[in-house]
Design a protein around this motif. Sequence first.
Motif, PDB file in Angstrom:
ATOM      1  N   HIS A  85       0.820  -0.722  -0.242  1.00 54.73           N
ATOM      2  CA  HIS A  85       0.111   0.054   0.147  1.00 54.73           C
ATOM      3  C   HIS A  85       0.965   1.154   0.601  1.00 54.73           C
ATOM      4  O   HIS A  85       0.942   2.310  -0.038  1.00 54.73           O
ATOM      5  CB  HIS A  85      -0.949  -0.034   1.191  1.00 54.73           C
ATOM      6  CG  HIS A  85      -0.395  -0.107   2.820  1.00 54.73           C
ATOM      7  ND1 HIS A  85       0.239   1.245   3.589  1.00 54.73           N
ATOM      8  CD2 HIS A  85      -0.040  -1.337   3.065  1.00 54.73           C
ATOM      9  CE1 HIS A  85       1.392   1.091   4.492  1.00 54.73           C
ATOM     10  NE2 HIS A  85       1.001  -0.497   4.179  1.00 54.73           N
ATOM     11  N   ARG A  87       3.105   3.512  -1.012  1.00 55.82           N
ATOM     12  CA  ARG A  87       3.318   4.491  -2.330  1.00 55.82           C
ATOM     13  C   ARG A  87       4.390   6.125  -2.300  1.00 55.82           C
ATOM     14  O   ARG A  87       4.187   6.498  -1.169  1.00 55.82           O
ATOM     15  CB  ARG A  87       1.889   5.586  -2.775  1.00 55.82           C
ATOM     16  CG  ARG A  87       0.801   4.647  -3.415  1.00 55.82           C
ATOM     17  CD  ARG A  87       0.515   3.421  -4.228  1.00 55.82           C
ATOM     18  NE  ARG A  87       0.302   2.876  -4.703  1.00 55.82           N
ATOM     19  CZ  ARG A  87      -0.405   1.876  -4.700  1.00 55.82           C
ATOM     20  NH1 ARG A  87       1.207   0.484  -3.644  1.00 55.82           N
ATOM     21  NH2 ARG A  87      -0.947   1.128  -4.869  1.00 55.82           N
ATOM     22  N   ILE A  89       5.586   9.591  -4.911  1.00 60.30           N
ATOM     23  CA  ILE A  89       5.939  10.570  -5.869  1.00 60.30           C
ATOM     24  C   ILE A  89       6.712  11.632  -5.261  1.00 60.30           C
ATOM     25  O   ILE A  89       7.204  11.871  -4.305  1.00 60.30           O
ATOM     26  CB  ILE A  89       4.512  10.777  -5.796  1.00 60.30           C
ATOM     27  CG1 ILE A  89       3.803  11.594  -4.752  1.00 60.30           C
ATOM     28  CG2 ILE A  89       3.361   9.559  -6.466  1.00 60.30           C
ATOM     29  CD1 ILE A  89       2.251  12.232  -4.960  1.00 60.30           C
ATOM     30  N   PRO A 122      -3.062  12.268  -1.397  1.00 59.83           N
ATOM     31  CA  PRO A 122      -3.498  11.346  -2.238  1.00 59.83           C
ATOM     32  C   PRO A 122      -4.324  10.598  -2.058  1.00 59.83           C
ATOM     33  O   PRO A 122      -5.174  11.582  -2.131  1.00 59.83           O
ATOM     34  CB  PRO A 122      -2.342  10.571  -0.923  1.00 59.83           C
ATOM     35  CG  PRO A 122      -2.906  11.651   0.703  1.00 59.83           C
ATOM     36  CD  PRO A 122      -2.639  12.819  -0.391  1.00 59.83           C
ATOM     37  N   HIS A 126      -5.844   6.884   1.628  1.00 66.42           N
ATOM     38  CA  HIS A 126      -4.264   7.130   2.002  1.00 66.42           C
ATOM     39  C   HIS A 126      -4.009   8.493   2.527  1.00 66.42           C
ATOM     40  O   HIS A 126      -5.003   9.037   2.093  1.00 66.42           O
ATOM     41  CB  HIS A 126      -3.273   7.363   0.447  1.00 66.42           C
ATOM     42  CG  HIS A 126      -2.676   5.513   0.267  1.00 66.42           C
ATOM     43  ND1 HIS A 126      -1.721   5.524   0.088  1.00 66.42           N
ATOM     44  CD2 HIS A 126      -3.865   4.797   0.303  1.00 66.42           C
ATOM     45  CE1 HIS A 126      -1.289   4.497  -0.227  1.00 66.42           C
ATOM     46  NE2 HIS A 126      -3.011   3.717  -0.436  1.00 66.42           N
ATOM     47  N   THR A 164       2.985   8.172   1.000  1.00 66.35           N
ATOM     48  CA  THR A 164       1.453   7.307   1.266  1.00 66.35           C
ATOM     49  C   THR A 164       2.245   6.240   1.867  1.00 66.35           C
ATOM     50  O   THR A 164       1.652   5.220   1.285  1.00 66.35           O
ATOM     51  CB  THR A 164       0.599   8.234   0.985  1.00 66.35           C
ATOM     52  OG1 THR A 164       0.222   7.373  -0.364  1.00 66.35           O
ATOM     53  CG2 THR A 164       0.831   9.918  -0.119  1.00 66.35           C
ATOM     54  N   ASN A 165       0.532   6.662   3.225  1.00 67.56           N
ATOM     55  CA  ASN A 165       0.469   4.699   3.063  1.00 67.56           C
ATOM     56  C   ASN A 165      -1.177   4.431   3.571  1.00 67.56           C
ATOM     57  O   ASN A 165      -1.965   5.753   4.093  1.00 67.56           O
ATOM     58  CB  ASN A 165       0.878   4.395   4.028  1.00 67.56           C
ATOM     59  CG  ASN A 165       0.753   5.483   5.127  1.00 67.56           C
ATOM     60  OD1 ASN A 165       0.965   6.429   5.599  1.00 67.56           O
ATOM     61  ND2 ASN A 165      -0.009   4.745   6.491  1.00 67.56           N
ATOM     62  N   SER A 232       9.965   2.609  -3.943  1.00 66.26           N
ATOM     63  CA  SER A 232       9.175   1.600  -3.963  1.00 66.26           C
ATOM     64  C   SER A 232       8.406   0.500  -2.931  1.00 66.26           C
ATOM     65  O   SER A 232       9.731   0.224  -3.032  1.00 66.26           O
ATOM     66  CB  SER A 232       9.286   0.631  -5.349  1.00 66.26           C
ATOM     67  OG  SER A 232      10.066   0.975  -5.988  1.00 66.26           O
TER      68      SER A 232
END
Length: 414
Positions: A85, A87, A89, A122, A126, A164-165, A232
Amino acid sequence: MVKKDNIICGLDIGTTKISAVIADHSPGSGVEIIGMGVAPSRGLKKGIVIDIDSTVESIKYAVREAELMSGEEINSVYVGIAGGHIRGINGKGVIAISGKNKEIVREDIDRALDAAKAMNLPANGHEVLHVIPQEYIIDNQDGIKQPLGMSGISRLEVCVHIVTNAVTSAQNIIKCVNKAGMEVKDIVLEQLGSSQSTITQEEKDLGIAVVDIGGGTTDIAIFIDGSIRHTSVLSLAGDNFTKDIAVGIRTPISSAEKIKKEYGCAMTSLVEEDEVIEVPSVGGRKPRVISRQVLSEIIQPRAEEILDLIAREIHSSGYEDLIPAGVVLTGGASIMEGMVELAEQIFDLPVRVGYPNSVGGLKDIVKSPIHATGVGLVLYGAMNRNLNRRQEYKSSFYGIASRVRTMVNEFLVH
């Protein structure tokens, strides 16, 4: 329970093990390891809590072992988080400089970081875990690491890496720690923890990738010019080796795990033809003897698959040609014979195993890649104390929903 500000505990809640590392960080001294405890992890799958009660019991056991070794009681921990989960960016925030005499003040920096978060909100479900500054730009002058106190004419920009999670995943981790009788002082992306303990500032400046191959996930972090540029998570990891061995040589999972650790080799060419191992059978049958080359022939294709996926991820990040320092493999699977040699063939880059460092005390008990995250978490905690940027979580997990946190820690920025 009496709180001691100099005692820091890192809690690595992994798919195959839960480890607690306790350190003493007294004023004016380095980070001294004073205790460590490990428990099998029975309530997680690929970094996600699937059984709260089992996870709570494993946390209690690991922390209790660390407390017995250190002679200290633990009431708060820094916890690592991983899973599919997660992410990562890259983003940017832009503001007008408003400080007196156009001098950049803390409020300007905070507004720029808030602008970066607002532009990269997000997805539903998230939340922002980390906002990590990469560089600041003042009136088109880039490459600035710390703009505080500098002068500008009109414009301040910040380039950031945002992690993010899933809110629910973090809530469940906090709930498990709370039920085990402790507070969560902070949640940290696991590859940031392992990076903190295994690579040097020079490697970050030159450009390097850190790959933590755990039990359930493989976590990747890429540093360029001293700043983190890419994160990642891959869903293949050490457990896949174990399952392949169990099926391939028809042995129980527990036996397959032991065989992997003792005799596993990721390159068949490194195994002598006459090497044999004894394999427990299932259903009460007699143990069998097989060639170690057969075992390696089962492991190598999976190792190639995982390393190829890592290579593709590094390539797709766009930073493949910007990491001359190569790749650092850490986590339990990195210890397996042949992993470094095979990785160098696939990555066409220098590869080494990342061992935890930058700590004193009982450092020998954590001198293994399997403890890279736990040690990194206590180093993270020590850095937070130095910067006075600690933020306490409420003991209730409901506090997580409104949390949007800015990470300006020097070890992540530089």
